[in-house]
Design an enzyme around this catalytic site. Structure first.
Site, short mmCIF file in Angstrom:
data_model
loop_
_atom_site.label_atom_id
_atom_site.label_comp_id
_atom_site.label_asym_id
_atom_site.label_seq_id
_atom_site.Cartn_x
_atom_site.Cartn_y
_atom_site.Cartn_z
N SER A 24 0.91 -1.26 -0.06
CA SER A 24 0.01 0.06 0.11
C SER A 24 0.81 1.18 -0.05
O SER A 24 0.48 2.23 -0.61
CB SER A 24 -0.86 0.08 1.29
OG SER A 24 -1.81 -1.09 1.27
N ARG A 28 1.52 4.20 -2.93
CA ARG A 28 1.29 5.72 -2.52
C ARG A 28 2.56 6.69 -2.72
O ARG A 28 2.55 7.70 -3.28
CB ARG A 28 0.86 5.78 -1.14
CG ARG A 28 -0.89 5.30 -1.12
CD ARG A 28 -0.94 5.08 0.18
NE ARG A 28 -2.75 4.64 0.34
CZ ARG A 28 -3.08 3.50 0.14
NH1 ARG A 28 -2.53 2.54 -0.45
NH2 ARG A 28 -4.24 3.22 0.39
N SER A 168 -13.48 1.25 2.69
CA SER A 168 -12.34 0.93 1.68
C SER A 168 -11.12 2.09 1.84
O SER A 168 -11.69 3.28 1.45
CB SER A 168 -12.89 0.70 0.44
OG SER A 168 -11.85 0.79 -0.54
N ASP A 316 -6.54 -8.32 4.52
CA ASP A 316 -5.80 -8.97 3.46
C ASP A 316 -5.10 -10.32 4.30
O ASP A 316 -4.73 -11.27 3.54
CB ASP A 316 -4.79 -8.14 2.90
CG ASP A 316 -5.27 -7.06 1.99
OD1 ASP A 316 -6.41 -7.27 1.49
OD2 ASP A 316 -4.44 -6.11 1.72
N LYS A 343 -12.02 -9.27 -3.81
CA LYS A 343 -10.95 -9.10 -3.64
C LYS A 343 -10.30 -9.85 -5.16
O LYS A 343 -10.95 -10.13 -5.99
CB LYS A 343 -10.18 -9.86 -2.43
CG LYS A 343 -10.49 -9.06 -1.33
CD LYS A 343 -10.06 -7.65 -1.07
CE LYS A 343 -10.31 -6.80 -0.15
NZ LYS A 343 -10.08 -5.38 -0.02
N ARG A 347 -12.48 -14.62 -2.09
CA ARG A 347 -11.30 -15.28 -1.11
C ARG A 347 -12.27 -16.05 -0.17
O ARG A 347 -11.44 -16.80 0.40
CB ARG A 347 -10.56 -14.21 -0.57
CG ARG A 347 -9.46 -13.83 -1.23
CD ARG A 347 -8.52 -12.69 -0.44
NE ARG A 347 -7.40 -12.39 -1.41
CZ ARG A 347 -6.65 -11.32 -1.53
NH1 ARG A 347 -6.81 -10.50 -0.31
NH2 ARG A 347 -5.85 -11.10 -2.27
N ARG A 389 -2.21 -14.29 -2.60
CA ARG A 389 -2.51 -14.46 -1.20
C ARG A 389 -2.98 -15.90 -0.76
O ARG A 389 -2.84 -16.53 0.14
CB ARG A 389 -3.37 -13.38 -0.35
CG ARG A 389 -2.67 -12.00 -0.21
CD ARG A 389 -3.04 -11.00 0.70
NE ARG A 389 -2.94 -9.73 0.33
CZ ARG A 389 -1.68 -9.12 0.32
NH1 ARG A 389 -0.50 -9.64 1.01
NH2 ARG A 389 -1.54 -7.79 0.13
#
Ligand code: S3P
Length: 429
Positions: A24, A28, A168, A316, A343, A347, A389
């Site tokens: 993340s 950014r 979110s 996550d 996702k 998931r 994942r």
């Protein structure tokens, strides 16, 4: 697509790891550096495929970005220097690129189009398209902008007051970025607490923002200024080895330089609640983010209920938490996690299907799952469905199975953890 067959770790896992940079924060860091005026240096950047999509997207806008391993230099020339890309931008598998870039692309006076891989093309984009439209954004796309591909008729947006409909961080970040570039003030009411890396980085790149509880206020026409940044290790990647050590007999692991932002450390809270032996020390601030060392050893786990405010804080990590729950005494309930259905893959289905294949007792629910422990896992074949994942959850399961585990499409793990298998080998020695 290649596969890998993994053996159980008969003598436990041991050692010290430093996991790659946070996904993340890496995304950014590129966004702010590329929009900034001046040269930014980023170290410990995550070179996973998703973050490279964000790098590539800005290169298409004419930003010079030099990447040497995990060091990245971005020559920001300010907002006015960006030019419209000739070709459609490819967001690959990256939801974060797609959502955050939507905020930027709709608010710059440039036309652009974007598309994604088959997984990303199925993920909802209306969650950003609708609130951005309230700010005057002109975005068109498949099924009225519900899905990629999207076209952005970028222009100066106007500040607005927006009540978020989903919890979110991606949507919040898209709106903050659009608000930073718009005319006037934007007020965002969050539905719940989500990761706050955008807010932290705004402060680092000289953007002013006011946060009072769930109300975020940002004034428009702000130009970010270059900054140097070291990305903390990704707690979402560390989570795989934290659970690995907790569930594998005769194991202990130290993970250094782990990002411990309180909006991200729910996996530690959850595992401690289950009875895991976890110690966190050497905590210091790197930029605006806390980092530290996480030590974990083999633990007797007990089933727990996870729900409510904790869920966005470990969203996550739910696949690997579910694996931990198969090794806990009693029943674990995961609730309020419907977001898992949108996702990289569904998931809930992917975790349930794969854990069952490995011999676990798991029931899906609409918004989570129920896991009955403790079950000896047998082994078998794990289909990652192209989801990094899910692939890593299967690989960590192999440490404690009776037989071998075959991971199909192992390459998808490169999306967030390019040296995952090297680290797995290292701790299995
Ligand atoms: C992310 C936010 C979360 C998370 C994703 C990364 C981010 O998604 O699942 O992996 O960087 O903002 P949502 O915002 O959809 O919850």
């Amino acid at each position: 697509m290649s596969e890998i067959k993994l053996q159980p770790a008969s003598t436990g896992i041991k050692g010290t790891l430093s996991v790659p940079g946070d996904k993340s924060i890496s995304h950014r860091s590129i966004i702010f550096s590329a929009l900034a005026e001046g040269t930014s240096h980023i170290s410990n950047f995550l070179t996973g495929e998703d973050c490279l999509r964000t790098v590539q997207a800005f290169r298409e806008f004419g930003v010079e970005i030099k990447q040497e391993g995990t060091n990245v230099t971005v020559q920001g020339k300010g907002l006015d220097a960006l030019r419209a890309p000739v070709n459609p931008i490819y967001f690959g598998n990256s939801g974060t690129t797609a959502r955050l870039m939507s905020g930027v692309l709709s608010a710059l006076p440039l036309f652009s189009t974007a598309y994604g891989d088959p997984s990303l093309s199925k993920r909802p984009m209306d969650r950003v398209v609708e609130p951005l439209s309230e700010m005057g954004a002109e975005i068109t796309g498949r099924e009225k902008g519900k899905f990629l591909p999207l076209a952005f008729n970028g222009q100066k947006l106007r500040g607005a007051t927006i009540e978020m409909k989903v919890k979110s961080a991606q949507v919040k970040s898209a709106l903050l970025l659009a608000g930073m570039l718009a005319e006037g003030e934007t007020v965002i009411y969050e539905k719940g607490i989500t990761r706050n890396h955008t807010e932290m980085l705004m402060s680092q790149y000289g953007i002013s923002l006011d946060k009072q509880g769930n109300k975020l206020t940002i004034s428009g026409n702000q130009q970010p200024q270059a900054s140097n940044l070291t990305v903390p290790g990704d707690i979402s990647s560390a989570a795989f080895f934290i659970v690995a050590a907790a569930i594998t007999p005769n194991s202990s692991i130290s993970i250094e330089n782990v990002g411990l932002n309180p909006t991200r450390d729910g996996i530690i809270t959850a595992l401690k609640k289950m009875g895991a032996h976890i110690e966190v020390d050497q905590v210091e601030k790197v930029g605006h983010e806390p980092v530290g060392r996480v030590y974990v050893k083999t633990s007797e786990l007990k089933g727990c209920t996870f729900e409510g405010e904790l869920i966005p804080n470990l969203i996550d990590e739910i696949p690997i938490l579910a694996l931990a729950a198969t090794q806990a005494e009693g029943t674990t309930y995961i609730k309020d996690a419907k977001e898992l259905r949108v996702k990289e893959t569904d998931r809930i289905e992917a975790v349930v299907t794969n854990l069952r294949k490995l011999g676990a007792e798991v029931e899906p629910t609409e918004d989570g799952m129920i896991i009955s422990g403790k079950n000896k896992l047998t082994g078998g074949s794990v289909d990652s469905y192209g989801d990094h994942r899910i692939g890593m959850m299967g690989a960590i399961a192999s440490l404690i199975t009776e037989g071998t585990v075959l991971i199909q499409d192992k390459e998808c793990i490169n999306i967030s953890y390019p040296n995952f298998f090297d680290h797995l080998k290292k701790v299995c020695k």
